[in-house]
Design an enzyme around this catalytic site. Sequence first.
Site, PDB file in Angstrom:
ATOM      1  CB  CYS A  95      -7.152   8.166   8.579  1.00  0.00           C
ATOM      2  SG  CYS A  95      -8.856   7.783   8.147  1.00  0.00           S
ATOM      3  CD1 TRP A 104      -6.183   1.166   0.014  1.00  0.00           C
ATOM      4  CD2 TRP A 104      -7.848   2.653   0.072  1.00  0.00           C
ATOM      5  NE1 TRP A 104      -5.737   2.251   0.730  1.00  0.00           N
ATOM      6  CE2 TRP A 104      -6.731   3.181   0.781  1.00  0.00           C
ATOM      7  CE3 TRP A 104      -9.001   3.423  -0.022  1.00  0.00           C
ATOM      8  CZ2 TRP A 104      -6.765   4.437   1.392  1.00  0.00           C
ATOM      9  CZ3 TRP A 104      -9.024   4.676   0.579  1.00  0.00           C
ATOM     10  CH2 TRP A 104      -7.920   5.168   1.271  1.00  0.00           C
ATOM     11  CE1 TYR A 110      -3.980   8.853   3.921  1.00  0.00           C
ATOM     12  CE2 TYR A 110      -5.550   7.446   2.777  1.00  0.00           C
ATOM     13  CZ  TYR A 110      -5.119   8.062   3.942  1.00  0.00           C
ATOM     14  OH  TYR A 110      -5.803   7.903   5.104  1.00  0.00           O
ATOM     15  CD  GLU A 139      -2.525   1.397   2.600  1.00  0.00           C
ATOM     16  OE1 GLU A 139      -3.703   1.787   2.616  1.00  0.00           O
ATOM     17  OE2 GLU A 139      -1.877   1.171   3.655  1.00  0.00           O
ATOM     18  NE  ARG A 189      -9.570  12.338   8.356  1.00  0.00           N
ATOM     19  CZ  ARG A 189     -10.651  11.569   8.509  1.00  0.00           C
ATOM     20  NH1 ARG A 189     -11.381  11.660   9.599  1.00  0.00           N
ATOM     21  NH2 ARG A 189     -10.981  10.692   7.586  1.00  0.00           N
ATOM     22  CG  ASP A 245     -10.268   0.673  13.119  1.00  0.00           C
ATOM     23  OD1 ASP A 245     -10.189   0.202  14.267  1.00  0.00           O
ATOM     24  OD2 ASP A 245     -10.736   0.034  12.152  1.00  0.00           O
TER      25      ASP A 245
END
Length: 310
Positions: free
Chosen positions: A192, A88, A130, A66, A212, A215
Site C-alpha cells: 500500500c 500482520w 515490503y 514493523e 496506492r 485506510d
Amino acid sequence: MSAPRHFEHQYLDLLRDVWERGDERRDRTGVGTRSLFGPTLRFDLSDDRIPLLTTKRVAWKTAARELLWFLSGETNIRPLVAQGVHIWTDWPLDAYRRHSGEVIDRDAFEARILADDVFAARWGELGPVYGKQWVDWPRFEPAGDGLYRRAARGIDQIAGLVEALRTNPASRRLIFTGWNVAELDQMALPPCHMTYQYHVANGRLSGMLWQRSCDLGLGFAFNAFSAALLIRMLAQQADLAPGELVWSCGDAHVYLNHEHLVREQLAREPRGAPTLAIARRPASIFDYAIEDFTVAGYDPHPHIAAPVAV
C-alpha cells in the site's frame, strides 16, 4: 495573532472529507468504503517533530518495530509475533483457516507460530512483501547459453539510497519501491505504501511517500509515523537535518464499519506536540533498535478500537 494550526488538523479535515464526500464502493474485502482520490498532506519534521496522531493513542513502538522488520528483509510474521506485534497476523491466519477449516483464534495461531518451526515456515510466511523488495529485489545473472538464473542476492535499494544520499544528494533518483509487478500475486498483500522519493535542499532531507491505497481509520497513523521515522534515520545516516514529509495517496478511504471511529475522532481536539529523539547513530541504516527511539510530549486521547478488513 492566532496560534499556528496543529499539524493533525489536515488529517482530520481529510478524514471528514472522505467520510462526507467520498464515493461509496464495494471493495475486495466486502466491507465497503468511502473513497477520495489523490490527497496530499505535508508535515514539518524540524526540531524533532513527528506526525504522531493525538486524537487517538497510536502504538508508535509497534509501527517502529514493523519498520525495523521491513529493513531486515524479513517476510515471516514470527519475529513480529515474538515482539508482541500482531498487525500482520490476520492475513496468514485467514489463509490458514480457509485452507484447514480449523476454528482457531489469533492467540492460538500465534502461539503455534512461535512454538513450531515447521508451522511457522509454512503459515507465518507472507510472500515477498515490503522488506524483501526493499533490500533484496530479485536480480538475474547470466547462466550460459543465453540463459539467466536468479542471483543468490538481489538489489538492496535501501543501501543504495543511503549511498546516493551521501554521494549524490542532488540526484532525482533517490527512490525505492516495493511495487514489483512480477511478484504481486505471491504477496499476502500488495504494498500500500509503495514508493518513496527523497529530496535534499539546504542540508535538509525531505521525503515523499506515495500510497496506492490508505485506510485512513487504521493505516494512516502507522504509515505517516513510519515514513517520518525513516526520514529521520536516513537523514542521520547521511549527515543531513530532517526536512518535511510529503504524504500522497491514490485511493484514500474509510471503511463503512469505521463510522464510530470517524465520529469519535472528529469530536476530539488535537493536543500537544510530540517529538522523536534517536539515542545513537549506529554503523548503518540496518543497525537501529527499538531502544534507540524515544517519543516525548505525547499525551493522546484514548485508543479507538476498530476492525481490520482482510
